[in-house]
Design a protein around this motif. Structure first.
Motif, mmCIF file in Angstrom:
data_model
loop_
_atom_site.group_PDB
_atom_site.id
_atom_site.type_symbol
_atom_site.label_atom_id
_atom_site.label_comp_id
_atom_site.label_asym_id
_atom_site.label_seq_id
_atom_site.Cartn_x
_atom_site.Cartn_y
_atom_site.Cartn_z
ATOM 1 N N PRO A 151 0.603 -1.059 0.012
ATOM 2 C CA PRO A 151 -0.008 -0.079 -0.217
ATOM 3 C C PRO A 151 1.209 1.528 -0.089
ATOM 4 C CG PRO A 151 -0.257 -1.374 1.782
ATOM 5 C CD PRO A 151 0.704 -1.931 0.927
ATOM 6 N N THR A 152 1.035 1.967 -0.403
ATOM 7 C CA THR A 152 1.088 3.094 -1.259
ATOM 8 C C THR A 152 -0.182 4.623 -0.053
ATOM 9 O OG1 THR A 152 0.240 4.468 -2.716
ATOM 10 C CG2 THR A 152 1.775 3.222 -2.897
ATOM 11 N N ALA A 153 1.024 5.593 0.674
ATOM 12 C CA ALA A 153 0.353 6.423 1.652
ATOM 13 C C ALA A 153 -1.041 7.327 1.133
ATOM 14 C CB ALA A 153 1.712 7.900 1.671
ATOM 15 N N CYS A 154 -1.194 7.299 -0.924
ATOM 16 C CA CYS A 154 -1.967 7.838 -1.487
ATOM 17 C C CYS A 154 -2.880 7.230 -1.842
ATOM 18 C CB CYS A 154 -1.254 8.792 -2.529
ATOM 19 S SG CYS A 154 -0.535 8.153 -3.928
ATOM 20 N N GLY A 155 -3.198 5.943 -0.705
ATOM 21 C CA GLY A 155 -4.483 5.238 -1.409
ATOM 22 C C GLY A 155 -3.825 3.776 -1.896
ATOM 23 N N GLN A 156 -3.108 3.658 -3.031
ATOM 24 C CA GLN A 156 -2.636 3.495 -4.241
ATOM 25 C C GLN A 156 -2.197 1.993 -3.598
ATOM 26 O OE1 GLN A 156 -0.430 5.974 -7.372
ATOM 27 N NE2 GLN A 156 -2.973 5.408 -8.195
ATOM 28 N N VAL A 157 -1.961 0.885 -4.440
ATOM 29 C CA VAL A 157 -1.289 -0.244 -4.112
ATOM 30 C C VAL A 157 -0.158 -0.554 -5.430
ATOM 31 C CG1 VAL A 157 -1.758 -2.783 -4.075
ATOM 32 C CG2 VAL A 157 -3.178 -1.789 -2.491
ATOM 33 N N GLY A 158 1.256 -0.319 -4.737
ATOM 34 C CA GLY A 158 2.247 -0.355 -5.688
ATOM 35 C C GLY A 158 2.476 -2.138 -6.170
ATOM 36 N N VAL A 159 2.847 -2.637 -7.444
ATOM 37 C CA VAL A 159 2.632 -4.107 -6.720
ATOM 38 C C VAL A 159 4.351 -4.064 -8.191
ATOM 39 C CG1 VAL A 159 2.744 -6.375 -8.599
ATOM 40 C CG2 VAL A 159 0.981 -4.729 -6.914
#
Length: 335
Positions: free
Chosen positions: A77-85
């Motif tokens: 999870p990222t701080a801006c609400g996205q999920v990085g893969v």
């Protein structure tokens, strides 16, 4: 910057896939024309990792297998609400780990056999000297034979490591291939004669090749040893050196047991033996052709195997000549 990375990178938001770099599109087989709307990701393992990361707020790792390759999937999870893969190819790493593990297991097994024999012979020798001195000499011969086998295995292992790890530019060197063939065939002449073999040598006076004399010796010695060890009683071994254009060619052939097409794909692997029992009886370590392959590569040469099961084998090595060298003409056979 993400587009230039050699690993797959994807970003997911609440609506689905927001970004995928070119490597990611290749790995998860995204349609490049679907950039205007969130494309569907045809990789359940990736989708599941993203959902779990979003639900738990923690990094999730899993593995993905596709088209015979293995990938590690890391979703965070990222701080801006996205999920990085990030998807990393593990195929070569796993293959290397398997090769190393097999190598350690095989080396341990090969060393264990002569060590156990030496220990048993040493115990028997101690008793024989007390009770049956006549047997002591025979046991000493066996002890020396097993010690020599272990010593040869250690030397081969060290040579293999040296050939595999050597990198960078080396000092210019050259070797006389013709002289090395004469030396190595003389070394095995008695063993060949004991098996009724016809050992033929066809080499020029001089045939200088570029490269370390030690590496060239490894090639010649192992090819000649194998030709004798895997030949039939009364067979023929031929070692020939000739000049072919801008190459110096070494051919070592035998009329022995030959190699099946299936085994031909594996004979250059470390510790692989076509006939394990025969190889051990002959004192082989199972590293000979692996050493030849690595040495030929280090010499910037080419190696070719031609074999017919039950008829014999020919190994051909093509090496670059030493600068300004020309192979001298072969001497006519004595009358």
């Amino acid at each position: 910057m993400l587009a230039a990375l050699p690993v797959a990178v994807l970003l997911f938001d609440d609506e689905g896939l927001a970004y995928a770099n070119p490597e990611a599109r290749r790995v998860v087989e995204l349609d490049a024309t679907a950039a205007s709307s969130p494309p569907h990701v045809e990789a359940p393992a990736v989708v599941d990792a993203v959902n779990r990361a979003r639900r738990t707020g923690q990094a999730i790792d899993c593995e993905l297998e596709r088209d015979g390759r293995q990938w590690q999937v890391s979703a965070s999870p990222t701080a801006c609400g996205q999920v990085g893969v990030v998807i990393t190819d593990l195929t070569e790493v796993r293959r290397t780990d398997t090769i190393r593990r097999d190598f350690v297991l095989n080396a341990s097994h090969e060393l264990k056999t002569p060590v156990a024999s030496i220990q048993a012979l040493a115990d028997s020798l101690r008793l024989a000297t007390e009770r049956d001195p006549a047997r002591a000499a025979s046991m000493l011969e066996s002890l020396e034979r097993e010690a020599a086998r272990m010593s040869q295995l250690v030397r081969d292992l060290l040579d293999l490591v040296r050939l595999e790890e050597r990198t960078g530019e080396e000092e210019p060197a050259e070797a006389d291939l013709a002289e090395l063939v004469r030396t190595q065939t003389t070394r095995v002449a008695q063993a060949a004669a004991e098996q009724g073999m016809d050992l033929r040598v066809d080499v020029p006076d001089v045939a200088r090749v570029a490269g370390s004399p030690g590496d060239v010796r490894i090639v010649v010695a192992n090819l000649v040893d194998n030709a004798v060890a895997y030949n039939r009683h009364g067979g023929t071994v031929t070692a020939r050196v000739r000049r072919a254009g801008d190459e110096v060619v070494l051919e070592v052939s035998d009329t022995g047991i030959g190699i099946s097409p299936e085994d031909q794909q594996r004979v250059f692997e470390r510790f692989y033996r076509v006939d394990p029992h025969r190889s051990r009886r002959a004192g082989g370590t199972g590293l000979g052709l692996a050493l030849v392959r690595h040495a030929v590569r280090r010499l910037s040469g080419e190696l070719q195997l031609d074999s017919t099961l039950g008829q014999g084998t020919t190994l051909t090595v093509r090496l670059p000549p030493a600068p300004t060298s020309v192979a001298a003409p072969a001497q006519p056979p004595p009358p």
